[in-house]
Design an enzyme around this catalytic site. Structure first.
Site, PDB file in Angstrom:
ATOM      1  N   GLY A 264     -20.539   1.651   7.538  1.00  0.00           N
ATOM      2  CA  GLY A 264     -19.638   2.700   8.030  1.00  0.00           C
ATOM      3  C   GLY A 264     -20.096   3.213   9.382  1.00  0.00           C
TER       4      GLY A 264
ATOM      5  N   ASP B  37       0.838  -1.204   0.000  1.00  0.00           N
ATOM      6  CA  ASP B  37       0.000   0.000   0.000  1.00  0.00           C
ATOM      7  C   ASP B  37       0.875   1.257   0.000  1.00  0.00           C
ATOM      8  OD1 ASP B  37      -2.201  -1.641   0.119  1.00  0.00           O
ATOM      9  OD2 ASP B  37      -2.878  -0.972   2.106  1.00  0.00           O
TER      10      ASP B  37
ATOM     11  N   ASN C 285      -5.041  -8.218   4.876  1.00  0.00           N
ATOM     12  CA  ASN C 285      -5.637  -7.533   6.037  1.00  0.00           C
ATOM     13  C   ASN C 285      -6.609  -8.468   6.764  1.00  0.00           C
ATOM     14  OD1 ASN C 285      -4.312  -5.253   5.100  1.00  0.00           O
ATOM     15  ND2 ASN C 285      -6.119  -4.396   4.092  1.00  0.00           N
TER      16      ASN C 285
ATOM     17  N   LYS D  74      -6.754  -6.617   0.596  1.00  0.00           N
ATOM     18  CA  LYS D  74      -7.903  -7.038   1.416  1.00  0.00           C
ATOM     19  C   LYS D  74      -7.687  -8.432   1.994  1.00  0.00           C
ATOM     20  CE  LYS D  74     -10.907  -4.110  -1.342  1.00  0.00           C
ATOM     21  NZ  LYS D  74     -10.775  -2.939  -0.493  1.00  0.00           N
TER      22      LYS D  74
ATOM     23  N   GLY E  89     -22.995   1.580  11.297  1.00  0.00           N
ATOM     24  CA  GLY E  89     -22.920   0.239  11.870  1.00  0.00           C
ATOM     25  C   GLY E  89     -23.005  -0.862  10.829  1.00  0.00           C
TER      26      GLY E  89
ATOM     27  N   SER F 154      -3.239  -1.181  11.301  1.00  0.00           N
ATOM     28  CA  SER F 154      -4.228  -0.575  12.207  1.00  0.00           C
ATOM     29  C   SER F 154      -5.111  -1.615  12.881  1.00  0.00           C
ATOM     30  CB  SER F 154      -5.101   0.408  11.426  1.00  0.00           C
ATOM     31  OG  SER F 154      -5.987  -0.295  10.564  1.00  0.00           O
TER      32      SER F 154
ATOM     33  N   GLU G 283     -10.142  -9.576  -5.183  1.00  0.00           N
ATOM     34  CA  GLU G 283      -8.878  -9.032  -5.708  1.00  0.00           C
ATOM     35  C   GLU G 283      -7.999 -10.137  -6.296  1.00  0.00           C
ATOM     36  OE1 GLU G 283      -8.262  -4.938  -3.152  1.00  0.00           O
ATOM     37  OE2 GLU G 283      -7.244  -6.727  -2.413  1.00  0.00           O
TER      38      GLU G 283
ATOM     39  N   ASP H 170     -12.019  -4.577   6.348  1.00  0.00           N
ATOM     40  CA  ASP H 170     -11.267  -5.838   6.461  1.00  0.00           C
ATOM     41  C   ASP H 170     -11.153  -6.264   7.921  1.00  0.00           C
ATOM     42  OD1 ASP H 170     -10.859  -5.708   3.700  1.00  0.00           O
ATOM     43  OD2 ASP H 170      -8.985  -4.590   3.944  1.00  0.00           O
TER      44      ASP H 170
HETATM   45  O1  RIB Z   1      -9.451  -2.677   2.071  1.00  0.00           O
HETATM   46  C1  RIB Z   1      -8.262  -1.951   2.088  1.00  0.00           C
HETATM   47  C2  RIB Z   1      -7.277  -2.519   1.118  1.00  0.00           C
HETATM   48  O2  RIB Z   1      -7.787  -2.365  -0.178  1.00  0.00           O
HETATM   49  C3  RIB Z   1      -5.940  -1.841   1.103  1.00  0.00           C
HETATM   50  O3  RIB Z   1      -5.036  -2.406   2.031  1.00  0.00           O
HETATM   51  C4  RIB Z   1      -5.501  -1.979  -0.339  1.00  0.00           C
HETATM   52  O4  RIB Z   1      -4.407  -2.809  -0.505  1.00  0.00           O
HETATM   53  C5  RIB Z   1      -6.721  -2.473  -1.094  1.00  0.00           C
HETATM   54  O5  RIB Z   1      -6.615  -3.800  -1.422  1.00  0.00           O
END
Ligand code: RIB
Length: 300
Positions: free
Chosen positions: A214, A13, A43, A40, A217, A283, A137, A244
């Site tokens: 968001g 990222d 994460n 995604k 909720g 995070s 993805e 995620d």
């Molecule tokens: O959902 C956030 C993610 O979307 C990011 O980390 C980015 O890499 C994209 O895939």
């Protein structure tokens, strides 16, 4: 202990802090630039592992992304089926504005390689207790879904990013859909949460929908029940990866329990904490931090 096999993306990222999202034809100076682990898939694997699940990540990275594997390993994710390829890793170009909102462009890289062999191996001893998680993805999602269904796994599909190829997958094989509002509208044609649930259940009567909203909720619905979860109010610094984090913590609890309301509460708390910290994977809070947060806040 049941396992969650996450067939998912890994991305590098590139995060630009911007005063506002760049407009067509504009050249904009960022106020900060940093590189974070993301994708995604990555994460969600890290969030599930931090939430306490046993997670196997299937996918690929390039030589530029070997540090992404280290991030997965450090979180306790099994990376046996994460392949190292000669192509560049997936990349994400992310703008984050002063409100913590983001705008993301992704480049598939090794996430778009053929992973059928690794999927077949990873699922070779999988059974009905296990889950397959997929985002949108990676390529070959239809293959992954069909393989998992033959073995009796529950299939979770986070339809992000939404596009025609996601809608053209064998969606009747999916047990749990996880979508945000815009993804839900593309899936159902409806825009209000109650209409989304109604339309969803008419079309997928044997599946469940988790709709993230968001700051409003989340809603869970299936043919028998609808459960709503309010968001925990926090001041957002960076919302990247909040969905995620929500998905990961939700599944880490749903894999071994049918207490959807508790899973939603924990997922909402984890997502709230994640938006107070920069980056996506970086995070994601620990389960202990989520527990501490829940002991200190109330939505009443
Ligand atoms: O959902 C956030 C993610 O979307 C990011 O980390 C980015 O890499 C994209 O895939």
């Amino acid at each position: 202990m049941p396992r969650i096999i996450n067939y998912g993306s890994c991305c590098i990222d590139h995060v630009f802090q911007v005063p506002h999202f760049v407009s067509p034809g504009e050249t904009l100076s960022s106020t900060d630039y940093r590189v974070f682990p993301g994708g995604k898939g990555l994460n969600q694997s890290i969030a599930m592992a931090k939430g306490g699940a046993r997670v196997i990540h299937v996918g690929a990275i390039g030589h530029d992304g070997q540090w992404l594997q280290a991030e997965l390993d450090a979180a306790g994710v099994d990376t046996t089926y994460l392949t190292l390829l000669s192509a560049p890793s997936g990349q994400a170009i992310i703008q984050v504005d002063p409100n913590g909102e983001n705008a993301i462009v992704i480049v598939g890289g090794t996430n778009q390689a053929n992973h059928e062999a690794e999927l077949t191996q990873a699922l070779s001893d999988a059974n009905e207790q296990d889950m397959l998680l997929i985002q949108n993805e990676t390529s070959g999602n239809a293959f992954a879904m069909a393989l998992a269904k033959r073995k009796g796994l529950r299939i979770v599909f986070n339809m992000a990013p939404m596009n025609d190829s996601a809608l053209n997958l064998p969606l009747d094989l999916v047990d749990y859909f996880v979508v945000n509002e815009t993804e839900a509208e593309a899936l159902t044609g409806a825009s209000a949460p109650d209409e989304i649930c109604k339309t969803f259940i008419e079309r997928f009567s044997n599946s469940a929908l988790v709709l993230t909203l968001g700051q409003d909720g989340a809603v869970y619905c299936d043919a028998e029940r609808t459960i709503t979860q309010r968001a925990f109010p926090v001041t957002p610094l960076d919302t990247t990866g909040a969905g995620d984090t929500f998905t990961g913590f939700l599944l880490s609890h749903l894999i071994g329990s049918d207490q959807v309301d508790e899973a939603l509460r924990i997922a909402a708390a984890a997502a709230a904490l994640s938006v107070t910290v920069e980056g996506a994977a970086t995070s994601i809070p620990t389960a202990q931090a989520v527990e501490n947060f829940l002991s200190q806040v109330s939505l009443d």
